[in-house]
Design an enzyme around this catalytic site. Structure first.
Site, PDB file in Angstrom:
ATOM      1  N   SER A  92      79.117   8.726  -6.790  1.00 38.23           N
ATOM      2  CA  SER A  92      79.106   7.697  -7.843  1.00 38.23           C
ATOM      3  C   SER A  92      79.582   6.347  -7.316  1.00 38.23           C
ATOM      4  O   SER A  92      80.322   6.279  -6.332  1.00 38.23           O
ATOM      5  CB  SER A  92      80.023   8.108  -9.001  1.00 38.23           C
ATOM      6  OG  SER A  92      79.645   9.350  -9.521  1.00 38.23           O
TER       7      SER A  92
HETATM    8  N1  SAH Z   1      81.921  13.887  -7.566  1.00 38.52           N
HETATM    9  C1  SAH Z   1      80.999  13.766  -6.469  1.00 38.52           C
HETATM   10  C2  SAH Z   1      79.625  13.277  -6.859  1.00 38.52           C
HETATM   11  C3  SAH Z   1      78.938  14.279  -7.682  1.00 38.52           C
HETATM   12  S1  SAH Z   1      77.195  14.231  -7.716  1.00 38.52           S
HETATM   13  C4  SAH Z   1      81.544  12.894  -5.364  1.00 38.52           C
HETATM   14  O1  SAH Z   1      82.638  12.346  -5.486  1.00 38.52           O
HETATM   15  O2  SAH Z   1      80.869  12.773  -4.330  1.00 38.52           O
HETATM   16  C5  SAH Z   1      77.009  15.631  -8.778  1.00 38.52           C
HETATM   17  C6  SAH Z   1      77.198  16.956  -8.078  1.00 38.52           C
HETATM   18  O3  SAH Z   1      77.161  17.973  -9.074  1.00 38.52           O
HETATM   19  C7  SAH Z   1      76.073  17.287  -7.094  1.00 38.52           C
HETATM   20  O4  SAH Z   1      76.617  17.515  -5.821  1.00 38.52           O
HETATM   21  C8  SAH Z   1      75.440  18.540  -7.686  1.00 38.52           C
HETATM   22  O5  SAH Z   1      74.969  19.454  -6.707  1.00 38.52           O
HETATM   23  C9  SAH Z   1      76.590  19.118  -8.489  1.00 38.52           C
HETATM   24  N2  SAH Z   1      76.217  20.056  -9.558  1.00 38.52           N
HETATM   25  C10 SAH Z   1      75.131  20.066 -10.346  1.00 38.52           C
HETATM   26  N3  SAH Z   1      75.161  21.099 -11.208  1.00 38.52           N
HETATM   27  C11 SAH Z   1      76.326  21.771 -10.956  1.00 38.52           C
HETATM   28  C12 SAH Z   1      76.942  22.937 -11.507  1.00 38.52           C
HETATM   29  N4  SAH Z   1      76.381  23.651 -12.503  1.00 38.52           N
HETATM   30  N5  SAH Z   1      78.126  23.345 -10.994  1.00 38.52           N
HETATM   31  C13 SAH Z   1      78.737  22.664  -9.986  1.00 38.52           C
HETATM   32  N6  SAH Z   1      78.187  21.567  -9.413  1.00 38.52           N
HETATM   33  C14 SAH Z   1      77.012  21.111  -9.902  1.00 38.52           C
END
Ligand code: SAH
Length: 240
Positions: A92
């Site tokens: 993000s």
């Molecule tokens: N917080 C992260 C950015 C997140 S991007 C950072 O600081 O870099 C969103 C993430 O959520 C992605 O990596 C994606 O693979 C994950 N995601 C999507 N669905 C999910 C689920 N059901 N459980 C856990 N992670 C999930």
């Protein structure tokens, strides 16, 4: 004559400028640190952005965002933008990380659950502010990479789990705060269950083109919820 002008005037000029050109192409720890301080002033604390919590601002000024990015993206680490981290996912924009962290109102003794580890950056920021961070990532190679990066950088109070965050992490519940960084189409019931009485959850909900960030506060059996910001997060996937 033209060749002479090049050699006599332009070539020395190029030589003179060369060190600064080189410098801008290979950032150093010092230049990253200076950019990070500027990021905090211009993108987070500035009027209109209004991040006020000094502990959150300090964490954002300390955690090296560039260390959580693929090599090719590092030079953009402190720009006011989300960036690709591989596997079709993104880290993000710094402002969103700071905003969500501030909304959680993190306290030093708290235990926090994050859904969507991604690069591990948000977890690292939280780890400076609370006692324990639990984070779940559904894409296994991302979970592995984040776990290795967090360990390499010394963020020892973070535990990473590869799995479907919709279910939360019941073994370590209840949590003082829950932060969700991927967007489901509804608020997952298991996460509400795993929030302690008085705890806060920050979560984006809705389809890509029409998402809102919600702040939930649990009071006994009642859950107070308010939409606080239009946002755009990757959708929450579900395990097959
Ligand atoms: N917080 C992260 C950015 C997140 S991007 C950072 O600081 O870099 C969103 C993430 O959520 C992605 O990596 C994606 O693979 C994950 N995601 C999507 N669905 C999910 C689920 N059901 N459980 C856990 N992670 C999930």
């Amino acid at each position: 004559m033209r060749a002479f002008v090049y050699e006599a005037l332009i070539a020395p000029l190029l030589l003179l400028l060369w060190p600064s050109v080189c410098h801008s192409q290979t950032p150093t720890e010092d230049s990253f640190s200076a950019e990070r301080k500027r990021m905090v002033q211009e993108q987070l604390a500035a009027p209109g952005r209004d991040i006020k919590n000094s502990r959150v601002l300090d964490a954002m000024a300390t955690v090296p965002r560039h260390e959580f990015l693929p090599e090719a993206e590092r030079k953009f680490a402190y720009w006011d933008e989300p960036l690709p981290i591989g596997y079709g996912q993104t880290i993000s924009q710094p402002f969103i990380v700071a905003f969500m962290t501030e909304q959680l109102d993190p306290k030093p003794a708290d235990r926090v659950l994050e859904i969507g580890t991604g690069s591990g950056y948000q977890a690292a920021v939280l780890s400076r502010l609370v006692a324990e961070v639990y984070t779940i990532e559904i894409v296994e190679p991302l979970a592995k990479r984040a776990e290795a990066d967090l360990k390499r950088l010394g963020y020892n109070n973070v535990r990473v789990l590869a799995g479907d965050g919709y279910q939360g992490w019941p073994d370590h519940a209840p949590f003082d705060g829950i932060i969700v960084t991927c967007a489901p189409d509804h608020i997952p019931h298991p996460l509400v269950e795993q929030l302690r009485d008085g705890g806060r959850m920050i979560i984006p909900v809705g389809p890509l083109e029409n998402q809102r960030l919600y702040l939930l506060q649990k009071h006994g059996t009642k859950v107070e919820q308010q939409a606080i910001l239009p946002v755009r997060f990757v959708p929450m996937k579900r395990a097959e």
